[in-house]
Scaffold this active site. Structure first.
Site, PDB file in Angstrom:
ATOM      1  CD  GLU A  62     -18.267 -33.328  74.866  1.00 31.83           C
ATOM      2  OE1 GLU A  62     -19.158 -32.968  75.623  1.00 31.83           O
ATOM      3  OE2 GLU A  62     -17.546 -34.330  75.076  1.00 31.83           O
TER       4      GLU A  62
ATOM      5  CG  ASN B 299     -14.079 -38.199  65.629  1.00 30.99           C
ATOM      6  OD1 ASN B 299     -14.748 -37.181  65.511  1.00 30.99           O
ATOM      7  ND2 ASN B 299     -13.875 -38.795  66.778  1.00 30.99           N
TER       8      ASN B 299
ATOM      9  CB  CYS C 251     -12.488 -38.091  71.814  1.00 29.05           C
ATOM     10  SG  CYS C 251     -14.231 -38.343  71.939  1.00 29.05           S
TER      11      CYS C 251
ATOM     12  CD  GLU D  53     -21.346 -32.229  72.206  1.00 29.00           C
ATOM     13  OE1 GLU D  53     -21.124 -33.345  71.695  1.00 29.00           O
ATOM     14  OE2 GLU D  53     -21.257 -31.145  71.600  1.00 29.00           O
TER      15      GLU D  53
HETATM   16  O1  TXE Z   1      -9.194 -31.421  66.059  1.00 24.96           O
HETATM   17  P1  TXE Z   1      -8.730 -29.912  65.824  1.00 24.96           P
HETATM   18  P2  TXE Z   1      -9.375 -32.515  64.922  1.00 24.96           P
HETATM   19  C1  TXE Z   1     -10.748 -34.689  69.545  1.00 24.96           C
HETATM   20  C2  TXE Z   1      -9.826 -35.868  69.478  1.00 24.96           C
HETATM   21  C3  TXE Z   1      -8.619 -35.266  68.780  1.00 24.96           C
HETATM   22  C4  TXE Z   1      -9.207 -34.198  67.881  1.00 24.96           C
HETATM   23  C5  TXE Z   1      -9.221 -34.632  66.432  1.00 24.96           C
HETATM   24  O2  TXE Z   1      -9.553 -36.347  70.759  1.00 24.96           O
HETATM   25  O3  TXE Z   1      -7.809 -34.651  69.779  1.00 24.96           O
HETATM   26  O4  TXE Z   1     -10.550 -33.976  68.330  1.00 24.96           O
HETATM   27  O5  TXE Z   1     -10.033 -33.740  65.704  1.00 24.96           O
HETATM   28  C6  TXE Z   1     -11.288 -26.025  64.135  1.00 24.96           C
HETATM   29  N1  TXE Z   1     -10.462 -21.600  66.634  1.00 24.96           N
HETATM   30  N2  TXE Z   1     -12.109 -35.158  69.634  1.00 24.96           N
HETATM   31  O6  TXE Z   1      -8.020 -32.883  64.439  1.00 24.96           O
HETATM   32  O7  TXE Z   1      -7.535 -29.775  64.976  1.00 24.96           O
HETATM   33  C7  TXE Z   1     -10.896 -26.966  63.016  1.00 24.96           C
HETATM   34  O8  TXE Z   1     -11.067 -26.336  61.757  1.00 24.96           O
HETATM   35  C8  TXE Z   1     -11.608 -22.219  66.301  1.00 24.96           C
HETATM   36  C9  TXE Z   1     -12.782 -35.094  70.916  1.00 24.96           C
HETATM   37  O9  TXE Z   1     -10.377 -32.029  63.927  1.00 24.96           O
HETATM   38  O10 TXE Z   1      -8.717 -29.324  67.173  1.00 24.96           O
HETATM   39  C10 TXE Z   1     -11.890 -28.111  63.241  1.00 24.96           C
HETATM   40  O11 TXE Z   1     -13.143 -27.807  62.678  1.00 24.96           O
HETATM   41  N3  TXE Z   1     -11.680 -23.383  65.622  1.00 24.96           N
HETATM   42  C11 TXE Z   1     -14.250 -35.387  70.798  1.00 24.96           C
HETATM   43  C12 TXE Z   1     -12.024 -28.155  64.756  1.00 24.96           C
HETATM   44  O12 TXE Z   1     -11.548 -26.903  65.231  1.00 24.96           O
HETATM   45  C13 TXE Z   1     -10.510 -23.960  65.263  1.00 24.96           C
HETATM   46  C14 TXE Z   1     -14.621 -36.456  69.859  1.00 24.96           C
HETATM   47  C15 TXE Z   1     -11.239 -29.274  65.422  1.00 24.96           C
HETATM   48  O13 TXE Z   1      -9.922 -29.225  64.959  1.00 24.96           O
HETATM   49  C16 TXE Z   1      -9.260 -23.384  65.568  1.00 24.96           C
HETATM   50  C17 TXE Z   1     -13.918 -36.315  68.610  1.00 24.96           C
HETATM   51  C18 TXE Z   1      -9.265 -22.140  66.291  1.00 24.96           C
HETATM   52  N4  TXE Z   1      -8.133 -21.519  66.635  1.00 24.96           N
HETATM   53  C19 TXE Z   1     -12.663 -35.742  68.536  1.00 24.96           C
HETATM   54  N5  TXE Z   1      -8.275 -24.194  65.075  1.00 24.96           N
HETATM   55  C20 TXE Z   1     -14.960 -35.643  72.131  1.00 24.96           C
HETATM   56  N6  TXE Z   1     -14.355 -35.383  73.292  1.00 24.96           N
HETATM   57  O14 TXE Z   1     -16.117 -36.031  72.094  1.00 24.96           O
HETATM   58  C21 TXE Z   1      -8.905 -25.245  64.478  1.00 24.96           C
HETATM   59  N7  TXE Z   1     -10.244 -25.110  64.586  1.00 24.96           N
END
Ligand code: TXE
Length: 487
Positions: A248, A151, A282, A461
């Site tokens: 996060e 995002n 998020c 962070e």
């Molecule tokens: O997350 P994903 P997304 C959260 C937001 C939402 C999500 C959306 O709330 O839930 O993020 O982002 C990698 N081992 N936040 O869909 O699918 C994957 O390739 C290691 C919170 O991208 O979890 C990607 O680079 N890595 C935030 C990253 O993880 C792995 C603010 C995230 O993917 C993996 C923004 C694994 N097993 C969004 N599987 C805050 N709290 O500040 C996937 N990835």
């Protein structure tokens, strides 16, 4: 016409991957493939580790001031190239240029600037113990991994590399496979600013590459941004060599509007906290609790402003303030939640369907949606949707709303609107959330630590404590007299 190919960036240059696997990145507003990305293979990932070892050896020996100078040069380049970088983020994410122009690069540069200034001031301590004394040193951890969400791609890369590098660490960063370009631009800017090769490498891929990093023995810490479920997998993988983790994660945060609130301000906060970045933030306040006495006034103004002031369309049009969701798959997921909300008995005040704006007919748009007559047990009230979908609930008294707001396994953020300063602080102190706002929503300056309670995250962070979390304390005891020993 063949698409450009984005490679992995290791030791200051693009490196071809032998994996043979590549994936396309789409522009969410046009549904067009804009470039291909080479997925990193294991050999290339190991090359990134070796490169980071060399980078760390050089970088950690520099003084904080020398590191700070280079980081500040990178900050200047980020700000100079703000508009070009903002366009790149728009094409990768589908978010409106009117946001990216003033938020994404700016808040990324702010954080690197903040930690570049903080690092030279980082102190150890010294204390006398009789004739003896001890002192402490803050030492870097070594190679850290950063894993980003889609995002705020460039901002997240800045928020993770800023403190890590300022503290003397090296970082291998894996951007989300949906939005890889921003991190590459940052890596190139770091090299241009004079950063030694290998200090910041960027590798591409999805879960497999992420997991390769989170299980690797030479990586001392993982800073992760993403979903709660993924966060749990990352924590499991990090246990292989007891890495430190910062997470996060997701949220389903409450905004509480009391009967003495400035209703227009509260409506502004609710719209910002649900429709900005088309709801893909998020910390969004996706559960809006409104006191019964101002419920009708709040809804009237919310409906009018949502239907008149939210403009969906080509995100490169500066008049547009609602962009496309990140992917067709995510658009479908959000639309499914909307249908579930209707099935479970909530009513749609406005929105509730996909959009196909004239200026971007093939984009993944969802109308700004407000559900009313919601109950706490509905899926749209309990689960993170990560789209422009607001659930409005009514409440009668303070104790009731605090209990309901806390009734979730998540705890990322919370907001309170009231002119009664004692009540506002009394309520916010009882809400189980890590990032709280009173008569405001969403402000996140570099000085303010951010992170979740409960399953919304681990660690923080930004803020002073984050620099410390990228160092480890060594205590050194100095004996000034003969050792006393019974042996
Ligand atoms: O997350 P994903 P997304 C959260 C937001 C939402 C999500 C959306 O709330 O839930 O993020 O982002 C990698 N081992 N936040 O869909 O699918 C994957 O390739 C290691 C919170 O991208 O979890 C990607 O680079 N890595 C935030 C990253 O993880 C792995 C603010 C995230 O993917 C993996 C923004 C694994 N097993 C969004 N599987 C805050 N709290 O500040 C996937 N990835």
């Amino acid at each position: 016409m063949s698409l450009p190919v984005l490679q992995n960036f290791i030791h200051g240059k693009f490196v071809a991957s032998q994996s043979g696997n590549s994936f396309a990145v789409k522009n969410p507003a046009s549904d067009e493939d804009i470039y291909l990305v080479e997925e990193a293979d294991d050999a290339l990932l190991q090359q990134a580790i070796e490169s980071a070892k060399q980078g760390f050896a050089q970088w950690s020996k520099m003084t904080p001031i020398e590191r700070s100078r280079i980081l500040l040069k990178a900050v200047a380049l980020l700000r100079e190239r703000n508009d070009e970088l903002a366009r790149i983020e728009v094409q990768d994410t589908g978010k409106p240029i009117q946001e990216a122009d003033c938020v994404d690069i700016e808040t990324g540069a702010d954080v690197i600037e903040y930690f570049a200034g903080l690092a030279p001031a980082q102190l150890g301590s010294q204390q006398a113990v009789g004739e003896d004394f001890f002192y402490t040193r803050r030492e870097p951890l070594g190679i850290c991994a950063g894993i980003g969400a889609w995002n705020y791609p460039l901002q997240i890369a800045c928020w993770k590399s800023g403190p890590a590098l300022a503290a003397g660490n090296a970082m291998i960063f894996k951007p989300s496979e949906e939005t890889p370009m921003g991190a590459i631009k940052l890596a190139q800017i770091f090299i241009e600013a004079g950063m030694p090769k290998g200090v910041f490498n960027v590798v591409h891929g999805a879960a497999r590459v992420g997991q390769w990093l989170t299980t690797h023995n030479d990586i001392e810490k993982v800073s992760f941004t993403g979903e709660v479920g993924t966060g749990k997998k990352v924590m499991q993988s990090a246990s292989t060599n007891l890495k430190e983790v910062t997470m996060e994660l997701g949220g389903k945060s409450p905004l509480i509007v009391f009967d003495d609130a400035d209703v227009s301000q509260a409506v502004s906060a609710a719209m910002l906290g649900n429709f900005y970045t088309q709801g893909e933030i998020c910390t969004n306040c996706t559960r809006v609790y409104v006191h019964r006495d101002v419920y009708v006034a709040f809804l009237d103004e919310l409906k009018t402003r949502t239907e008149n002031n939210v403009i969906a369309g080509d995100p490169l049009d500066p008049k547009v303030n609602l962009g496309a969701l990140i992917s067709k798959k995510h658009q479908q997921l959000v639309l499914e939640y909307i249908e579930k909300g209707k099935l479970e008995g909530a009513n749609v005040l406005t929105g509730g369907h996909a959009l196909s704006p004239e200026s971007a007919p093939n984009g993944y748009f969802v109308a700004p949606t407000v559900f009313i007559d919601c109950t706490d047990d509905m899926s749209i009230v309990k689960e993170e949707i990560f789209g422009p979908v607001m659930s409005v609930l009514v409440f009668d008294n303070e104790d009731e709303v605090i209990k309901r707001a806390n009734n979730t396994e998540l705890g990322l953020a919370a907001g309170v609107f009231s002119r009664d300063i004692q009540r506002a602080h009394r309520v916010i102190h009882q809400l189980q959330a890590g990032i709280c706002w009173i008569n405001a929503y969403g402000n996140s300056p570099a000085e303010m630590p951010v992170g979740g309670y409960k399953q919304s995250g681990v660690g923080r962070e930004n803020g002073v404590e984050t620099l410390n979390s990228y160092t480890q304390t060594k205590s050194v005891y100095v004996g000034m007299s003969q050792i006393e020993s019974p042996f």
